[in-house]
Design a protein around this motif. Structure first.
Motif, PDB file in Angstrom:
ATOM      1  N   LEU A 232      41.267  51.982  37.116  1.00  0.00           N
ATOM      2  CA  LEU A 232      41.467  52.860  35.970  1.00  0.00           C
ATOM      3  C   LEU A 232      40.232  53.723  35.764  1.00  0.00           C
ATOM      4  CD1 LEU A 232      43.059  50.311  33.502  1.00  0.00           C
ATOM      5  CD2 LEU A 232      44.236  52.018  34.885  1.00  0.00           C
ATOM      6  N   GLU A 233      40.417  54.923  35.255  1.00  0.00           N
ATOM      7  CA  GLU A 233      39.318  55.871  35.045  1.00  0.00           C
ATOM      8  C   GLU A 233      38.269  55.341  34.076  1.00  0.00           C
ATOM      9  OE1 GLU A 233      38.634  58.927  36.299  1.00  0.00           O
ATOM     10  OE2 GLU A 233      40.388  59.074  37.581  1.00  0.00           O
ATOM     11  N   ASN A 234      38.714  54.666  33.009  1.00  0.00           N
ATOM     12  CA  ASN A 234      37.785  54.261  31.964  1.00  0.00           C
ATOM     13  C   ASN A 234      37.132  52.902  32.218  1.00  0.00           C
ATOM     14  OD1 ASN A 234      40.077  52.768  31.590  1.00  0.00           O
ATOM     15  ND2 ASN A 234      40.404  53.331  29.465  1.00  0.00           N
ATOM     16  N   GLU A 235      37.444  52.247  33.315  1.00  0.00           N
ATOM     17  CA  GLU A 235      36.835  50.959  33.646  1.00  0.00           C
ATOM     18  C   GLU A 235      35.425  51.163  34.180  1.00  0.00           C
ATOM     19  OE1 GLU A 235      38.809  47.898  35.942  1.00  0.00           O
ATOM     20  OE2 GLU A 235      40.697  48.895  35.548  1.00  0.00           O
ATOM     21  N   GLU A 236      34.586  50.184  33.940  1.00  0.00           N
ATOM     22  CA  GLU A 236      33.225  50.210  34.473  1.00  0.00           C
ATOM     23  C   GLU A 236      33.105  49.359  35.732  1.00  0.00           C
ATOM     24  OE1 GLU A 236      30.614  52.043  33.423  1.00  0.00           O
ATOM     25  OE2 GLU A 236      32.034  53.010  32.062  1.00  0.00           O
ATOM     26  N   ASN A 237      34.153  48.600  36.052  1.00  0.00           N
ATOM     27  CA  ASN A 237      34.113  47.691  37.196  1.00  0.00           C
ATOM     28  C   ASN A 237      34.067  48.462  38.509  1.00  0.00           C
ATOM     29  OD1 ASN A 237      34.396  45.631  35.357  1.00  0.00           O
ATOM     30  ND2 ASN A 237      36.611  45.522  35.605  1.00  0.00           N
ATOM     31  N   VAL A 238      33.412  47.881  39.503  1.00  0.00           N
ATOM     32  CA  VAL A 238      33.409  48.468  40.840  1.00  0.00           C
ATOM     33  C   VAL A 238      34.360  47.719  41.759  1.00  0.00           C
ATOM     34  CG1 VAL A 238      31.088  49.423  40.664  1.00  0.00           C
ATOM     35  CG2 VAL A 238      31.394  47.113  41.532  1.00  0.00           C
ATOM     36  N   LEU A 239      34.863  46.556  41.300  1.00  0.00           N
ATOM     37  CA  LEU A 239      35.824  45.774  42.063  1.00  0.00           C
ATOM     38  C   LEU A 239      37.108  45.638  41.261  1.00  0.00           C
ATOM     39  CD1 LEU A 239      33.565  42.840  43.332  1.00  0.00           C
ATOM     40  CD2 LEU A 239      34.270  44.860  44.599  1.00  0.00           C
ATOM     41  N   CYS A 240      38.222  45.535  41.959  1.00  0.00           N
ATOM     42  CA  CYS A 240      39.496  45.316  41.285  1.00  0.00           C
ATOM     43  C   CYS A 240      39.561  43.871  40.789  1.00  0.00           C
ATOM     44  CB  CYS A 240      40.666  45.616  42.229  1.00  0.00           C
ATOM     45  SG  CYS A 240      40.790  44.493  43.629  1.00  0.00           S
ATOM     46  N   VAL A 241      40.589  43.552  40.043  1.00  0.00           N
ATOM     47  CA  VAL A 241      40.731  42.218  39.467  1.00  0.00           C
ATOM     48  C   VAL A 241      40.819  41.157  40.566  1.00  0.00           C
ATOM     49  CG1 VAL A 241      42.217  40.768  38.037  1.00  0.00           C
ATOM     50  CG2 VAL A 241      41.836  43.134  37.410  1.00  0.00           C
ATOM     51  N   ARG A 242      41.576  41.442  41.612  1.00  0.00           N
ATOM     52  CA  ARG A 242      41.759  40.484  42.698  1.00  0.00           C
ATOM     53  C   ARG A 242      40.435  40.208  43.422  1.00  0.00           C
ATOM     54  NH1 ARG A 242      45.161  43.014  46.544  1.00  0.00           N
ATOM     55  NH2 ARG A 242      46.701  43.026  44.911  1.00  0.00           N
ATOM     56  N   CYS A 243      39.694  41.257  43.743  1.00  0.00           N
ATOM     57  CA  CYS A 243      38.419  41.076  44.442  1.00  0.00           C
ATOM     58  C   CYS A 243      37.384  40.388  43.545  1.00  0.00           C
ATOM     59  CB  CYS A 243      37.891  42.414  44.947  1.00  0.00           C
ATOM     60  SG  CYS A 243      38.887  43.096  46.296  1.00  0.00           S
ATOM     61  N   SER A 244      37.411  40.701  42.252  1.00  0.00           N
ATOM     62  CA  SER A 244      36.512  40.043  41.305  1.00  0.00           C
ATOM     63  C   SER A 244      36.813  38.550  41.235  1.00  0.00           C
ATOM     64  CB  SER A 244      36.649  40.643  39.909  1.00  0.00           C
ATOM     65  OG  SER A 244      36.218  41.963  39.890  1.00  0.00           O
ATOM     66  N   ALA A 245      38.107  38.195  41.210  1.00  0.00           N
ATOM     67  CA  ALA A 245      38.497  36.787  41.172  1.00  0.00           C
ATOM     68  C   ALA A 245      38.089  36.073  42.455  1.00  0.00           C
ATOM     69  CB  ALA A 245      40.001  36.671  40.958  1.00  0.00           C
ATOM     70  N   ASP A 246      38.265  36.728  43.604  1.00  0.00           N
ATOM     71  CA  ASP A 246      37.849  36.131  44.879  1.00  0.00           C
ATOM     72  C   ASP A 246      36.345  35.884  44.900  1.00  0.00           C
ATOM     73  OD1 ASP A 246      40.446  36.166  45.800  1.00  0.00           O
ATOM     74  OD2 ASP A 246      40.177  37.980  47.034  1.00  0.00           O
ATOM     75  N   LYS A 247      35.592  36.843  44.388  1.00  0.00           N
ATOM     76  CA  LYS A 247      34.135  36.716  44.355  1.00  0.00           C
ATOM     77  C   LYS A 247      33.726  35.558  43.442  1.00  0.00           C
ATOM     78  CE  LYS A 247      30.003  39.525  43.719  1.00  0.00           C
ATOM     79  NZ  LYS A 247      29.474  40.841  43.388  1.00  0.00           N
ATOM     80  N   GLN A 248      34.387  35.424  42.288  1.00  0.00           N
ATOM     81  CA  GLN A 248      34.084  34.332  41.364  1.00  0.00           C
ATOM     82  C   GLN A 248      34.463  32.989  41.977  1.00  0.00           C
ATOM     83  OE1 GLN A 248      32.391  34.747  38.490  1.00  0.00           O
ATOM     84  NE2 GLN A 248      32.302  32.522  38.455  1.00  0.00           N
ATOM     85  N   ASP A 249      35.587  32.938  42.701  1.00  0.00           N
ATOM     86  CA  ASP A 249      35.987  31.702  43.385  1.00  0.00           C
ATOM     87  C   ASP A 249      34.941  31.280  44.412  1.00  0.00           C
ATOM     88  OD1 ASP A 249      38.308  31.515  41.917  1.00  0.00           O
ATOM     89  OD2 ASP A 249      39.603  32.327  43.512  1.00  0.00           O
ATOM     90  N   GLN A 250      34.416  32.241  45.153  1.00  0.00           N
ATOM     91  CA  GLN A 250      33.377  31.942  46.138  1.00  0.00           C
ATOM     92  C   GLN A 250      32.141  31.366  45.461  1.00  0.00           C
ATOM     93  OE1 GLN A 250      34.706  31.556  48.923  1.00  0.00           O
ATOM     94  NE2 GLN A 250      33.668  33.035  50.223  1.00  0.00           N
ATOM     95  N   LYS A 251      31.743  31.965  44.323  1.00  0.00           N
ATOM     96  CA  LYS A 251      30.591  31.463  43.586  1.00  0.00           C
ATOM     97  C   LYS A 251      30.838  30.042  43.107  1.00  0.00           C
ATOM     98  CE  LYS A 251      28.744  35.803  41.760  1.00  0.00           C
ATOM     99  NZ  LYS A 251      28.490  36.572  40.542  1.00  0.00           N
ATOM    100  N   ASP A 252      32.046  29.785  42.596  1.00  0.00           N
ATOM    101  CA  ASP A 252      32.393  28.455  42.098  1.00  0.00           C
ATOM    102  C   ASP A 252      32.359  27.423  43.218  1.00  0.00           C
ATOM    103  OD1 ASP A 252      32.694  29.538  39.584  1.00  0.00           O
ATOM    104  OD2 ASP A 252      34.902  29.618  39.687  1.00  0.00           O
ATOM    105  N   LYS A 253      32.842  27.791  44.415  1.00  0.00           N
ATOM    106  CA  LYS A 253      32.812  26.870  45.553  1.00  0.00           C
ATOM    107  C   LYS A 253      31.378  26.522  45.939  1.00  0.00           C
ATOM    108  CE  LYS A 253      37.171  28.132  47.737  1.00  0.00           C
ATOM    109  NZ  LYS A 253      37.810  28.752  48.902  1.00  0.00           N
ATOM    110  N   VAL A 254      30.489  27.504  45.906  1.00  0.00           N
ATOM    111  CA  VAL A 254      29.089  27.267  46.244  1.00  0.00           C
ATOM    112  C   VAL A 254      28.459  26.322  45.226  1.00  0.00           C
ATOM    113  CG1 VAL A 254      26.815  28.360  46.398  1.00  0.00           C
ATOM    114  CG2 VAL A 254      28.772  29.411  47.519  1.00  0.00           C
ATOM    115  N   VAL A 255      28.737  26.553  43.943  1.00  0.00           N
ATOM    116  CA  VAL A 255      28.186  25.703  42.887  1.00  0.00           C
ATOM    117  C   VAL A 255      28.730  24.287  43.015  1.00  0.00           C
ATOM    118  CG1 VAL A 255      28.175  25.323  40.386  1.00  0.00           C
ATOM    119  CG2 VAL A 255      27.714  27.589  41.300  1.00  0.00           C
ATOM    120  N   ASP A 256      30.043  24.148  43.253  1.00  0.00           N
ATOM    121  CA  ASP A 256      30.637  22.819  43.409  1.00  0.00           C
ATOM    122  C   ASP A 256      30.050  22.100  44.618  1.00  0.00           C
ATOM    123  OD1 ASP A 256      32.217  23.183  41.193  1.00  0.00           O
ATOM    124  OD2 ASP A 256      34.030  23.715  42.334  1.00  0.00           O
ATOM    125  N   GLY A 257      29.872  22.825  45.710  1.00  0.00           N
ATOM    126  CA  GLY A 257      29.268  22.227  46.907  1.00  0.00           C
ATOM    127  C   GLY A 257      27.852  21.764  46.648  1.00  0.00           C
TER     128      GLY A 257
END
Length: 98
Positions: free
Chosen positions: A47-72
């Protein structure tokens, strides 16, 4: 970070190659279509007015990766604590036997 822009014309070579333009550019150099903000990872239109550089799906994937690293790291930390406890327990038993 600033948003990347991309061409959304499906027949354009820039769209097929998922070329990204600077946020200052307004028109595609290949076909002349106006550029829209796109995800820096998967080239999905944002969307034009969003400040995000990643879409919702890519943001969720990135957060999942971070969570896996923390859990590990937590699991590895627990294993280290268990191993240290075992070594201390064995050493204590060895010292008591003398």
């Amino acid at each position: 970070m600033k948003q990347a822009k991309g061409c959304i014309n499906k027949s354009c070579e820039a769209n097929k190659k998922k070329l990204k333009y600077k946020s200052d550019d307004n028109f595609c150099l290949k076909c002349g279509s106006s550029l829209v903000p796109v995800c820096k990872k998967c080239h999905t239109q944002l969307l034009e007015n969003e400040e995000n550089v990643l879409c919702v799906r890519c943001s969720a994937d990135k957060q999942d990766q971070k969570d896996k690293v923390v859990d590990g790291a937590k699991k590895a930390g627990g294993a280290v604590v268990a191993a240290v406890s075992l070594v201390v327990g064995v050493a204590g038993a060895f010292v008591r036997k003398k």
